[in-house]
Design an enzyme around this catalytic site. Structure first.
Site, mmCIF file in Angstrom:
data_model
loop_
_atom_site.group_PDB
_atom_site.id
_atom_site.type_symbol
_atom_site.label_atom_id
_atom_site.label_comp_id
_atom_site.label_asym_id
_atom_site.label_seq_id
_atom_site.Cartn_x
_atom_site.Cartn_y
_atom_site.Cartn_z
ATOM 1 C CB THR A 1 7.808 15.947 -7.036
ATOM 2 O OG1 THR A 1 7.773 14.781 -6.211
ATOM 3 C CG2 THR A 1 6.946 17.020 -6.403
ATOM 4 C CD GLU B 1 10.982 7.982 -2.224
ATOM 5 O OE1 GLU B 1 12.068 8.564 -2.331
ATOM 6 O OE2 GLU B 1 10.236 7.754 -3.204
ATOM 7 N N GLY C 1 15.986 15.831 -6.419
ATOM 8 C CA GLY C 1 17.280 16.087 -5.798
ATOM 9 C C GLY C 1 18.408 16.016 -6.808
HETATM 10 C C1 LIG Z 1 21.535 -0.852 0.741
HETATM 11 C C2 LIG Z 1 21.761 0.482 0.154
HETATM 12 C C3 LIG Z 1 21.022 1.542 0.907
HETATM 13 C C4 LIG Z 1 20.965 2.807 0.094
HETATM 14 C C5 LIG Z 1 20.135 3.834 0.782
HETATM 15 C C6 LIG Z 1 20.233 5.113 0.048
HETATM 16 C C7 LIG Z 1 19.069 5.977 0.297
HETATM 17 C C8 LIG Z 1 19.184 7.149 -0.617
HETATM 18 C C9 LIG Z 1 17.933 7.879 -0.682
HETATM 19 C C10 LIG Z 1 18.016 9.007 0.239
HETATM 20 C C11 LIG Z 1 16.753 9.196 0.864
HETATM 21 C C12 LIG Z 1 15.970 10.166 0.532
HETATM 22 C C13 LIG Z 1 16.226 11.270 -0.429
HETATM 23 C C14 LIG Z 1 14.937 11.957 -0.756
HETATM 24 C C15 LIG Z 1 14.472 11.492 -2.091
HETATM 25 C C16 LIG Z 1 13.056 11.788 -2.299
HETATM 26 C C17 LIG Z 1 12.488 11.339 -3.412
HETATM 27 C C18 LIG Z 1 11.073 11.549 -3.635
HETATM 28 O O1 LIG Z 1 10.361 12.148 -2.867
HETATM 29 S S1 LIG Z 1 10.527 10.812 -5.070
HETATM 30 C C19 LIG Z 1 8.825 11.201 -5.122
HETATM 31 C C20 LIG Z 1 8.068 10.454 -4.058
HETATM 32 N N1 LIG Z 1 6.673 10.619 -4.278
HETATM 33 C C21 LIG Z 1 5.759 9.829 -3.714
HETATM 34 O O2 LIG Z 1 6.060 8.967 -2.896
HETATM 35 C C22 LIG Z 1 4.350 10.059 -4.138
HETATM 36 C C23 LIG Z 1 3.357 9.427 -3.166
HETATM 37 N N2 LIG Z 1 2.159 9.035 -3.868
HETATM 38 C C24 LIG Z 1 1.951 7.720 -4.208
HETATM 39 O O3 LIG Z 1 2.740 6.828 -3.954
HETATM 40 C C25 LIG Z 1 0.653 7.406 -4.896
HETATM 41 O O4 LIG Z 1 0.143 8.568 -5.495
HETATM 42 C C26 LIG Z 1 -0.416 6.840 -3.912
HETATM 43 C C27 LIG Z 1 0.031 5.501 -3.437
HETATM 44 C C28 LIG Z 1 -0.598 7.779 -2.742
HETATM 45 C C29 LIG Z 1 -1.728 6.731 -4.630
HETATM 46 O O5 LIG Z 1 -1.456 6.125 -5.838
HETATM 47 P P1 LIG Z 1 -2.638 5.864 -6.856
HETATM 48 O O6 LIG Z 1 -3.580 7.004 -6.815
HETATM 49 O O7 LIG Z 1 -2.040 5.485 -8.168
HETATM 50 O O8 LIG Z 1 -3.271 4.553 -6.265
HETATM 51 P P2 LIG Z 1 -4.591 4.410 -5.399
HETATM 52 O O9 LIG Z 1 -4.464 5.136 -4.084
HETATM 53 O O10 LIG Z 1 -5.749 4.695 -6.269
HETATM 54 O O11 LIG Z 1 -4.504 2.846 -5.077
HETATM 55 C C30 LIG Z 1 -4.772 1.936 -6.137
HETATM 56 C C31 LIG Z 1 -4.205 0.615 -5.698
HETATM 57 O O12 LIG Z 1 -2.806 0.628 -5.902
HETATM 58 C C32 LIG Z 1 -2.148 0.211 -4.716
HETATM 59 N N3 LIG Z 1 -0.847 0.851 -4.683
HETATM 60 C C33 LIG Z 1 -0.586 2.166 -4.674
HETATM 61 N N4 LIG Z 1 0.749 2.369 -4.639
HETATM 62 C C34 LIG Z 1 1.315 1.140 -4.615
HETATM 63 C C35 LIG Z 1 2.664 0.679 -4.572
HETATM 64 N N5 LIG Z 1 3.701 1.537 -4.526
HETATM 65 N N6 LIG Z 1 2.882 -0.645 -4.558
HETATM 66 C C36 LIG Z 1 1.842 -1.510 -4.591
HETATM 67 N N7 LIG Z 1 0.530 -1.157 -4.628
HETATM 68 C C37 LIG Z 1 0.294 0.170 -4.650
HETATM 69 C C38 LIG Z 1 -3.049 0.693 -3.625
HETATM 70 O O13 LIG Z 1 -2.772 0.014 -2.423
HETATM 71 C C39 LIG Z 1 -4.391 0.341 -4.201
HETATM 72 O O14 LIG Z 1 -4.591 -1.020 -4.040
HETATM 73 P P3 LIG Z 1 -6.082 -1.563 -3.757
HETATM 74 O O15 LIG Z 1 -5.922 -3.034 -3.671
HETATM 75 O O16 LIG Z 1 -6.911 -1.081 -4.922
HETATM 76 O O17 LIG Z 1 -6.501 -0.944 -2.460
HETATM 77 C C1 FAD Z 2 13.677 17.293 1.056
HETATM 78 C C2 FAD Z 2 12.830 16.829 -0.110
HETATM 79 C C3 FAD Z 2 13.411 16.096 -1.122
HETATM 80 C C4 FAD Z 2 12.645 15.679 -2.206
HETATM 81 N N1 FAD Z 2 13.252 14.982 -3.230
HETATM 82 C C5 FAD Z 2 12.508 14.615 -4.289
HETATM 83 C C6 FAD Z 2 13.116 13.911 -5.371
HETATM 84 O O1 FAD Z 2 14.309 13.646 -5.369
HETATM 85 N N2 FAD Z 2 12.346 13.558 -6.435
HETATM 86 C C7 FAD Z 2 11.002 13.841 -6.479
HETATM 87 O O2 FAD Z 2 10.355 13.489 -7.463
HETATM 88 N N3 FAD Z 2 10.392 14.495 -5.451
HETATM 89 C C8 FAD Z 2 11.115 14.882 -4.377
HETATM 90 N N4 FAD Z 2 10.504 15.545 -3.341
HETATM 91 C C9 FAD Z 2 9.081 15.873 -3.418
HETATM 92 C C10 FAD Z 2 8.259 14.963 -2.509
HETATM 93 O O3 FAD Z 2 8.219 13.668 -3.008
HETATM 94 C C11 FAD Z 2 6.845 15.544 -2.380
HETATM 95 O O4 FAD Z 2 6.935 16.798 -1.755
HETATM 96 C C12 FAD Z 2 5.980 14.603 -1.547
HETATM 97 O O5 FAD Z 2 5.654 13.472 -2.311
HETATM 98 C C13 FAD Z 2 4.700 15.287 -1.035
HETATM 99 O O6 FAD Z 2 3.910 15.698 -2.113
HETATM 100 P P1 FAD Z 2 3.397 17.212 -2.164
HETATM 101 O O7 FAD Z 2 4.553 18.086 -1.985
HETATM 102 O O8 FAD Z 2 2.541 17.322 -3.367
HETATM 103 O O9 FAD Z 2 2.483 17.380 -0.871
HETATM 104 P P2 FAD Z 2 0.886 17.425 -0.850
HETATM 105 O O10 FAD Z 2 0.347 16.079 -1.150
HETATM 106 O O11 FAD Z 2 0.414 18.579 -1.628
HETATM 107 O O12 FAD Z 2 0.667 17.661 0.729
HETATM 108 C C14 FAD Z 2 0.001 18.786 1.239
HETATM 109 C C15 FAD Z 2 -1.010 18.307 2.269
HETATM 110 O O13 FAD Z 2 -2.048 17.611 1.574
HETATM 111 C C16 FAD Z 2 -2.358 16.403 2.265
HETATM 112 N N5 FAD Z 2 -2.886 15.409 1.325
HETATM 113 C C17 FAD Z 2 -2.525 15.222 0.041
HETATM 114 N N6 FAD Z 2 -3.189 14.191 -0.509
HETATM 115 C C18 FAD Z 2 -4.012 13.714 0.476
HETATM 116 C C19 FAD Z 2 -4.960 12.650 0.553
HETATM 117 N N7 FAD Z 2 -5.196 11.846 -0.499
HETATM 118 N N8 FAD Z 2 -5.586 12.443 1.735
HETATM 119 C C20 FAD Z 2 -5.328 13.216 2.808
HETATM 120 N N9 FAD Z 2 -4.454 14.254 2.802
HETATM 121 C C21 FAD Z 2 -3.807 14.488 1.641
HETATM 122 C C22 FAD Z 2 -1.016 15.962 2.836
HETATM 123 O O14 FAD Z 2 -1.221 15.075 3.948
HETATM 124 C C23 FAD Z 2 -0.415 17.294 3.272
HETATM 125 O O15 FAD Z 2 -0.848 17.590 4.596
HETATM 126 C C24 FAD Z 2 11.262 15.989 -2.244
HETATM 127 C C25 FAD Z 2 10.672 16.722 -1.218
HETATM 128 C C26 FAD Z 2 11.447 17.139 -0.137
HETATM 129 C C27 FAD Z 2 10.804 17.943 0.967
#
Ligand SMILES: CCCCCCCCCC/C=C\CCC/C=C/C(=O)SCCNC(=O)CCNC(=O)[C@H](O)C(C)(C)COP(=O)(O)OP(=O)(O)OC[C@H]1O[C@@H](n2cnc3c(N)ncnc32)[C@H](O)[C@@H]1OP(=O)(O)O
Ligand code: FAD
Length: 593
Positions: free
Chosen positions: A69, A351, A108
């Protein structure tokens, strides 16, 4: 010698349970290292890279996190701005944060803890961008932990919760790493700069899918802990007269308290089973993917997105109900519930922000609906989409599992059909595809929630019908399963009734059944929360302690408040007394005037 080695913990699940028991509330600053950084090295690195780095990670010689992020982008991964440009002269990638919005923000433990990061960056080679890829980046000196030259790193400041995690920011200034630090299991950059593309660009997103699966279990853990605290406290707390002139009643004997808590108890059991089911599906499909069979990848992605969003939303709402059901003491940190809430509510955002995740699942449902309409075969979990929507419910007084699953299937099928028809109508009106989609996303979110709800109800029923469970336990679990399903219908009756699926008599049956189940479950409520077997050390709650000595614990907790270290606080001398003296002087003056 690693304490977990001493205790003989070999499986990652056991090791994770131990870690959580050791840091139950503040979350471990190594959670991301063990839960995301090391598993991603294993799954996204080549065999050679895994052999080199995974042992270092598992032995904590290398401590890492997942840095994706940025200030300007979290959801839209394809919009990330950090660049990794290949330099064939030096066989290096040059990492750079070209804009303010490209600064990594939120990762994180990046602020003070880790010495390495997995960085998601836009890969450039031979002048062409190939999209986002993962790179292993050393961010601190391994000798003295100082920040590596070319990096700016810091903490992002106080948050709602997650206090044990130092979420940070990180800025790259033409920072060089070896070519072989790109995780190259699926995509590669050769020495000459040629790019070898992966079978599927989304394989790079695999780490997120894995964590979303873990988060479904986190939703169970946090909701069940809050339920344990609230149910135990409700058995101890006596308040008001249920019978005029009688003794004060256990608050758990009030029907309203039961209606607050018992469905959440049932939800906790439902989510535990759903999390286990999700984990099994993940294990099977992710191993297929690792063997090169990507056929079920879309189904896994859709299910992980949907359940992660559905379960965290429901868990967070439920934890708040548990807190409020404990009255004033629930609002105190002494209850343990505020910390549970503050640490899990972020899961509705991290996530994958929940709405965005639900829309990913909705997109999958939309495609499956069209395939179903064409008569194409559908994966088992989606076959309900071809349900005959003209059929009415056969639900009777017994509220059988079969009639309940049929109701949830009908509701989800109907709502997916409504959303898809709106999307198709929008297109027929001449809207472009993306507009037709966007203008149908609200019904799609509702339909996807119904889809997830069906998965959880059907999973609960399937397990009860397949697992060998002693009759007494089976009877109680069946009561919980029925309560979970009937309560879900009663609370969303409009969605089940919109097409007349239930008749009035059946609605009355359901309303009577949910209240009858509260009475059925009341005698076993405490045993059902005790069954989770959370030790007091892990709950850290004066209200939910096993021995029920709540008031003694609250009194001791209060006496330990730092404010009680002195009888008169310095604020008296610094502010209160001067203010009072000033008031009395001004009063003397006014008296003289
Ligand atoms: C046993 C041991 C247990 C251990 C447990 C320990 C746990 C420890 C962890 C602690 C928990 C939490 C701590 C917090 C940590 C936080 C970390 C983070 O937040 S990391 C950052 C996370 N960020 C995100 O998740 C970002 C979200 N955004 C996305 O995933 C993408 O941007 C998405 C999916 C919204 C859009 O992607 P994109 O624009 O590239 O794709 P399209 O929407 O255009 O779709 C195209 C096509 O791709 C398919 N697609 C998308 N994503 C996936 C995927 N991941 N896998 C497979 N396919 C995917 C999508 O479905 C479309 O398919 P189509 O057929 O064309 O419709
Ligand atoms: C506690 C915490 C821990 C984190 N840890 C990590 C980490 O370890 N590593 C890391 O990389 N990131 C981490 N993050 C970041 C996290 O992954 C992002 O905040 C998360 O993916 C949401 O993205 P954003 O902040 O850009 O929200 P945004 O996407 O900007 O969300 C703002 C609003 O826009 C809306 N929106 C956005 N896109 C769309 C769409 N396509 N359609 C409809 N609505 C939409 C959302 O629904 C939301 O209401 C952490 C965040 C938190 C809060």
């Amino acid at each position: 010698m690693d304490r977990m080695e001493e205790l003989g913990f070999r499986s990652e699940t056991d090791r994770q349970i131990f870690r959580e028991a050791a840091a139950p509330v503040e979350l471990s600053p190594f959670g991301l290292h063990s839960g995301m950084f090391v598993p991603t090295l294993e799954r996204q690195g080549t065999p050679e890279q895994s052999r080199k780095w995974v042992p270092l990670g598992k032995s904590f010689k290398m401590i890492g996190t997942y840095a994706q992020t940025e200030l300007g982008h979290g959801t839209f991964i394809r919009g990330l701005e950090t660049t990794a440009t290949f330099d064939p002269e030096t066989q290096e990638f040059i990492l750079d944060s070209p804009t303010l919005s490209s600064i990594k923000y939120w990762p994180g433990n990046v602020a003070k803890t880790v010495n390495h990061c997995l960085v998601m960056a836009q890969l450039y080679t031979q002048g062409k961008c190939h999209g986002t890829h993962l790179f292993l980046v050393q961010v601190r000196n391994m000798e003295d932990h100082t920040i590596m030259p070319g990096l700016e790193i810091g903490d992002i400041g106080p948050k709602l919760g997650f206090d044990g995690v130092d979420n940070g920011f990180m800025r790259f200034n033409k920072y060089r790493i070896p070519r072989m630090n790109m995780l190259m299991r699926y995509a590669k950059v050769l020495e000459n700069g040629d790019y070898i593309k992966p079978k599927n660009a989304k394989l790079t997103y695999g780490a997120m899918v894995m964590i979303r699966v873990f988060i479904v279990m986190d939703a169970f853990k946090t909701l069940s802990r809050a339920a344990v605290i609230a149910v135990r406290y409700s058995a101890v707390r006596r308040q008001s007269e249920l019978r005029p002139g009688g003794e004060e009643a256990q608050v758990m004997d009030y029907q309203t308290q039961q209606y607050k808590l018992f469905p959440l108890l049932a939800t906790s059991y439902a989510f535990l089973l759903a999390a286990e089911g999700m984990s099994q599906i993940y294990a099977k499909i992710s191993s297929d993917i690792e063997r090169g069979n990507l056929e079920d990848m879309p189904q896994l992605h859709a299910l992980a997105c949907g359940l992660k969003a559905f379960c965290t939303w429901v868990a967070c709402e439920g934890i708040e109900v548990c807190r409020m059901s404990c009255g004033g003491h629930g609002y105190s940190h002494a209850s343990g519930i505020p910390k549970i809430y503050a640490n899990i509510v972020g899961a509705c955002t991290y996530e994958g922000e929940n709405t965005v995740m639900m829309l990913q699942t909705a997109r999958y449902l939309s495609k499956c609906y069209i395939r179903g309409q064409r008569g194409e075969s559908l994966p088992e979990l989606i076959q309900y989409l071809t349900t005959d929507l003209n059929v009415k419910s056969t639900l009777g007084e017994d509220c059988s599992f079969e009639s309940l699953v049929a109701a949830y299937s009908h509701r989800a099928a109907r709502m997916v059909a409504v959303a898809c028809k709106l999307q198709q109508t929008n297109k027929k009106k001449g809207m472009a595809g993306h507009d037709a989609w966007n203008k149908s996303t609200v019904p799609f979110i509702a339909a996807t929630k119904a889809h997830c709800h069906l998965f959880i109800v059907r999973n609960f029923v399937t397990i009860l019908s397949q697992k060998k469970i002693d009759p007494a336990t089976h009877n109680v679990l069946s009561q919980l399963c029925t309560l979970y399903a009937v309560y879900g219908i009663v609370e969303n009756m409009g969605e089940f009734m919109q097409d007349g699926y239930f008749n009035q008599d059946q609605v009355s049956i359901l309303n009577r059944k949910v209240l009858a189940l509260l009475e059925d479950i009341r005698p076993n409520a405490v045993a059902l929360v005790d069954a989770f077997d959370y030790p007091d050390h892990l709950l850290q709650s004066c209200l939910g302690r096993y021995d029920g000595q709540v008031y003694e614990a609250l009194y001791e907790y209060s006496k330990s408040s730092p404010l009680n270290n002195t009888d008169i606080h310095s604020s008296y001398y610094n502010y209160i007394r001067p203010m009072m003296q000033k008031r009395s002087e001004s009063k003397n003056i006014s008296a003289k005037l």
